[in-house]
Design a protein around this motif. Structure first.
Motif, PDB file in Angstrom:
ATOM      1  N   LEU A 119      -7.445   0.616  -5.917  1.00  0.00           N
ATOM      2  CA  LEU A 119      -7.627  -0.829  -6.049  1.00  0.00           C
ATOM      3  C   LEU A 119      -9.044  -1.299  -5.752  1.00  0.00           C
ATOM      4  O   LEU A 119      -9.357  -2.472  -5.958  1.00  0.00           O
TER       5      LEU A 119
ATOM      6  N   MET B 210      -0.427   0.739 -10.071  1.00  0.00           N
ATOM      7  CA  MET B 210       0.023   1.646  -9.017  1.00  0.00           C
ATOM      8  C   MET B 210       1.065   2.625  -9.540  1.00  0.00           C
ATOM      9  O   MET B 210       1.036   3.806  -9.199  1.00  0.00           O
TER      10      MET B 210
ATOM     11  N   VAL C 245      -2.111   8.812  -6.498  1.00  0.00           N
ATOM     12  CA  VAL C 245      -1.862   8.178  -5.203  1.00  0.00           C
ATOM     13  C   VAL C 245      -0.664   8.817  -4.500  1.00  0.00           C
ATOM     14  O   VAL C 245       0.117   8.139  -3.852  1.00  0.00           O
TER      15      VAL C 245
ATOM     16  N   VAL D 221      -4.684   4.285  -2.064  1.00  0.00           N
ATOM     17  CA  VAL D 221      -4.544   2.945  -2.626  1.00  0.00           C
ATOM     18  C   VAL D 221      -5.879   2.202  -2.574  1.00  0.00           C
ATOM     19  O   VAL D 221      -6.238   1.475  -3.502  1.00  0.00           O
TER      20      VAL D 221
ATOM     21  N   LEU E  94       3.698   2.800  -1.540  1.00  0.00           N
ATOM     22  CA  LEU E  94       4.037   3.832  -2.523  1.00  0.00           C
ATOM     23  C   LEU E  94       5.548   3.994  -2.656  1.00  0.00           C
ATOM     24  O   LEU E  94       6.072   4.112  -3.775  1.00  0.00           O
TER      25      LEU E  94
END
Length: 149
Positions: A83, A103, A112, A79, A11
């Motif tokens: 994903l 992302m 996130v 995440v 991140l």
């Protein structure tokens, strides 16, 4: 080669603009962002990673504190959901342009950012995301010609 990253640094990389804890830390981070921009692979690790390396000689590096490990767990969960794949130490990732866009979009909307609570950099990262990620050091991976960043 492969870049070793802990989960919450997945991140942090999204908004990194060249600010950091020390000149050595920033120079190291710049190199990692450049390598990822050239599509170098990622190996997820538990604990300190390649970004942490310049800080590990400090008397009490924050990379070894419980808070960093807690951020890793929270980031991995977020995440992983985004994903739809397992995110834990030992997993290899290729941060391609599609994943980077996905992302960054999720980061911008807060999907996130659970791991970011209480982080001293959270305000800066929020500003960078709200502004469309200008001047970030991580660029689209080589070969990604049609990406908007």
């Amino acid at each position: 080669m492969t870049i070793r990253l802990r989960a919450h640094h997945l991140l942090c990389l999204l908004t990194y603009v060249g600010k950091g804890y020390s000149p050595a830390f920033t120079a190291n981070y710049d190199g990692i962002a450049e390598r990822l921009s050239r599509a170098e692979g990622i190996l997820l690790v538990s604990g300190p990673d390649d970004i942490c390396a310049p800080l590990l000689d400090e008397p009490e590096p924050h990379c070894l504190r419980e808070g960093a490990a807690a951020r890793d767990q929270l980031a991995a969960q977020d995440v992983e959901e985004l994903l739809a794949r397992s995110i834990h130490g030992g997993i290899r990732l290729d941060l391609d342009a599609t994943m980077l866009i996905r992302m960054r979009q999720a980061f911008s909307t807060g999907l996130v950012r659970t791991a970011c609570g209480g982080c001293e950099w959270s305000g800066l990262c929020g500003t960078i995301a709200a502004g469309g990620y200008p001047d970030t050091r991580l660029q689209r991976p080589v070969g990604a010609q049609d990406c908007p960043f």
